[in-house]
Design a protein around this motif. Structure first.
Motif, short mmCIF file in Angstrom:
data_model
loop_
_atom_site.label_atom_id
_atom_site.label_comp_id
_atom_site.label_asym_id
_atom_site.label_seq_id
_atom_site.Cartn_x
_atom_site.Cartn_y
_atom_site.Cartn_z
N VAL A 81 0.84 -1.03 -0.14
CA VAL A 81 0.13 0.15 -0.13
C VAL A 81 0.82 1.21 0.03
N ALA A 82 0.66 2.09 -0.91
CA ALA A 82 1.24 3.50 -0.91
C ALA A 82 0.26 4.26 0.08
N ASP A 83 1.14 4.65 1.30
CA ASP A 83 0.42 5.10 2.32
C ASP A 83 0.57 6.49 2.86
N LEU A 84 -0.15 7.43 2.41
CA LEU A 84 0.05 8.73 2.71
C LEU A 84 -0.83 9.14 4.18
N SER A 85 -1.72 8.13 4.25
CA SER A 85 -2.77 8.54 5.24
C SER A 85 -2.20 8.58 6.79
N ARG A 86 -1.07 7.73 7.00
CA ARG A 86 -0.30 8.09 8.28
C ARG A 86 0.29 9.49 8.41
N LEU A 87 0.90 9.93 7.19
CA LEU A 87 1.56 11.40 7.37
C LEU A 87 0.42 12.24 7.81
N VAL A 96 5.27 -14.19 -6.88
CA VAL A 96 4.98 -13.40 -8.13
C VAL A 96 4.12 -12.25 -7.76
N TYR A 97 4.31 -11.14 -8.65
CA TYR A 97 3.94 -9.86 -8.29
C TYR A 97 2.34 -9.73 -9.01
N ILE A 98 1.64 -8.94 -8.32
CA ILE A 98 0.10 -9.00 -8.98
C ILE A 98 -0.05 -7.24 -9.17
N GLY A 99 0.12 -6.92 -10.40
CA GLY A 99 -0.05 -5.52 -10.63
C GLY A 99 -1.58 -5.28 -11.04
N ALA A 100 -2.19 -6.58 -11.35
CA ALA A 100 -3.73 -6.45 -11.79
C ALA A 100 -4.62 -5.77 -10.54
N LEU A 101 -4.04 -5.76 -9.35
CA LEU A 101 -4.92 -5.25 -8.17
C LEU A 101 -5.23 -3.63 -8.65
N ARG A 102 -4.44 -2.98 -9.48
CA ARG A 102 -4.85 -1.65 -9.98
C ARG A 102 -5.85 -1.91 -10.89
N ASN A 103 -6.43 -3.07 -11.36
CA ASN A 103 -7.66 -2.93 -12.08
C ASN A 103 -8.92 -2.22 -11.59
N ASP A 104 -8.85 -2.37 -10.30
CA ASP A 104 -10.03 -1.63 -9.33
C ASP A 104 -9.40 -1.09 -8.10
N THR A 105 -8.78 -0.13 -8.01
CA THR A 105 -8.19 0.25 -6.78
C THR A 105 -9.25 0.83 -5.54
N GLN A 106 -10.44 1.06 -6.16
CA GLN A 106 -11.50 1.39 -5.15
C GLN A 106 -11.93 0.16 -4.49
N ARG A 107 -12.20 -0.80 -5.23
CA ARG A 107 -12.84 -2.13 -4.73
C ARG A 107 -11.77 -2.74 -3.69
N VAL A 108 -10.52 -2.91 -4.24
CA VAL A 108 -9.47 -3.34 -3.23
C VAL A 108 -9.53 -2.35 -1.78
N LEU A 149 -9.01 0.29 3.50
CA LEU A 149 -7.93 1.20 3.54
C LEU A 149 -8.51 2.56 3.95
N PRO A 150 -7.96 3.69 4.81
CA PRO A 150 -8.37 5.13 4.89
C PRO A 150 -7.95 5.84 3.66
N ALA A 151 -8.78 6.87 3.69
CA ALA A 151 -8.32 8.07 2.36
C ALA A 151 -6.84 8.12 2.30
N GLY A 152 -5.96 8.17 1.44
CA GLY A 152 -4.80 8.64 1.17
C GLY A 152 -3.94 7.48 1.24
N ALA A 153 -4.70 6.38 1.01
CA ALA A 153 -3.84 4.71 0.99
C ALA A 153 -4.27 4.17 -0.18
N VAL A 154 -3.32 3.50 -1.17
CA VAL A 154 -3.94 2.88 -2.33
C VAL A 154 -3.11 1.64 -2.19
N GLY A 155 -3.73 0.49 -2.74
CA GLY A 155 -2.91 -0.80 -2.78
C GLY A 155 -2.35 -0.66 -4.30
N VAL A 156 -1.06 -0.67 -4.48
CA VAL A 156 -0.29 -0.56 -5.71
C VAL A 156 -0.03 -2.00 -6.29
N PHE A 157 0.18 -2.98 -5.51
CA PHE A 157 0.29 -4.13 -6.16
C PHE A 157 0.26 -5.43 -5.13
#
Length: 278
Positions: free
Chosen positions: A108-114, A160-172, A178-186
């Motif tokens: 997770v790319a996570d700016l929510s903690r900051l 194995v990495y799974i980049g396809a989680l970015r197919n629907d970042t909101q669903r993930v 995940l809080p606002a300001g956090a997104v699963g990147v892979f």
């Protein structure tokens, strides 16, 4: 005797990684380099549990990676629940290895903690709203994940990495709370490889195409790409994949937006998840 063994390891590792386009010169070598060059993606796993504490070890390795300004702008969600893995697999076009592996990690790319730090200290953190900070968080997550991959492989595990989680970042994000300001990147599958399925080291582009000295130089690139196309097509045949070469894959993945499987809408999804992207 040891020098000869390392030299043999180096030649074998370079041949596997580069096929017919070996680098023109060798270099220093050791067991760590042999392990790094033996990396391969594994998409079939045994139904075998991981040793106790594996997550703790992988997380420690991940947290030992470099992080920009020590901001540590990433988080990790460990998923073992079969139902949740199945739902995440559905986001990733039904990739079965997500459900098969005993441990699925979402980086997770996570700016929510900051942001929470700013709220606690009653400070407005204006820089968080900028694209640069999301880039920092994504790079931090990628560096951490690669440390975890190296650690896992040193323990006899495969990934194995799974980049396809970015197919629907909101669903993930909804699935993982995940809080606002956090997104699963892979994602990252971790487990014991089922060796009944081929998992050969995949040839990479020759260094003569990728590595430049002093300035970018494209001279000779078309001829070298032709050779690489042949090597990759042979790799596909040996591993029972649909036979394709690199340049055809580039065209297939980038010619039409439908190949992005929803990721063409990523900027809008990121804004909805709390990244203004100024």
């Amino acid at each position: 005797m040891q020098t000869s063994t390392l030299a043999d390891q180096q030649l074998a590792a370079l041949a596997a990684r580069y096929g017919s386009e070996l680098p023109h010169e060798g270099g220093p070598w050791n067991e760590t380099l042999s392990a790094l060059l033996s990396h391969r993606s594994v998409r079939k796993y045994l139904p075998k549990a991981l040793p106790d504490g594996t997550l703790t070890t992988l997380a420690a390795a991940a947290q030992s990676a470099a992080t920009s300004s020590n901001l540590q702008t990433w988080s990790l969600i460990a998923v073992t629940d079969p139902a949740r893995k199945a739902r995440l697999s559905a986001v990733a076009a039904g990739q079965k290895h997500i459900t098969e592996c005993p441990l699925f990690l979402v980086w997770v790319a996570d700016l929510s903690r900051l942001r929470r730090v700013g709220e606690q200290k009653q400070q407005q953190l204006a820089a968080i709203d900028y694209l640069e900070m999301l880039l920092v968080a994504t790079i931090d997550a990628a560096l951490a994940a690669q440390n975890a991959v190296v650690a896992a492989e040193s323990l006899g595990l495969s990934t194995v990495y799974i980049g396809a989680l970015r197919n629907d970042t909101q669903r993930v994000a909804a699935e993982l709370n995940l809080p606002a300001g956090a997104v699963g990147v892979f994602g990252l599958c971790v487990g014991y490889a089922d060796h009944s399925a081929p998992a050969e080291v995949k040839p990479r582009l020759p260094q003569s195409v990728v590595v430049h000295r002093e300035q970018y130089d494209t001279s000779g690139e078309p001829a070298r790409l032709d050779i690489y196309d042949q090597d990759l097509a042979e790799f596909s045949r040996r591993n029972e994949m649909s036979v394709s070469n690199w340049t055809d894959r580039v065209i297939a993945r980038t010619k039409e937006l439908k190949a992005m499987a929803g990721r063409d809408r990523l900027a809008a999804a990121l804004r909805a998840l709390g990244f203004p992207l100024e």
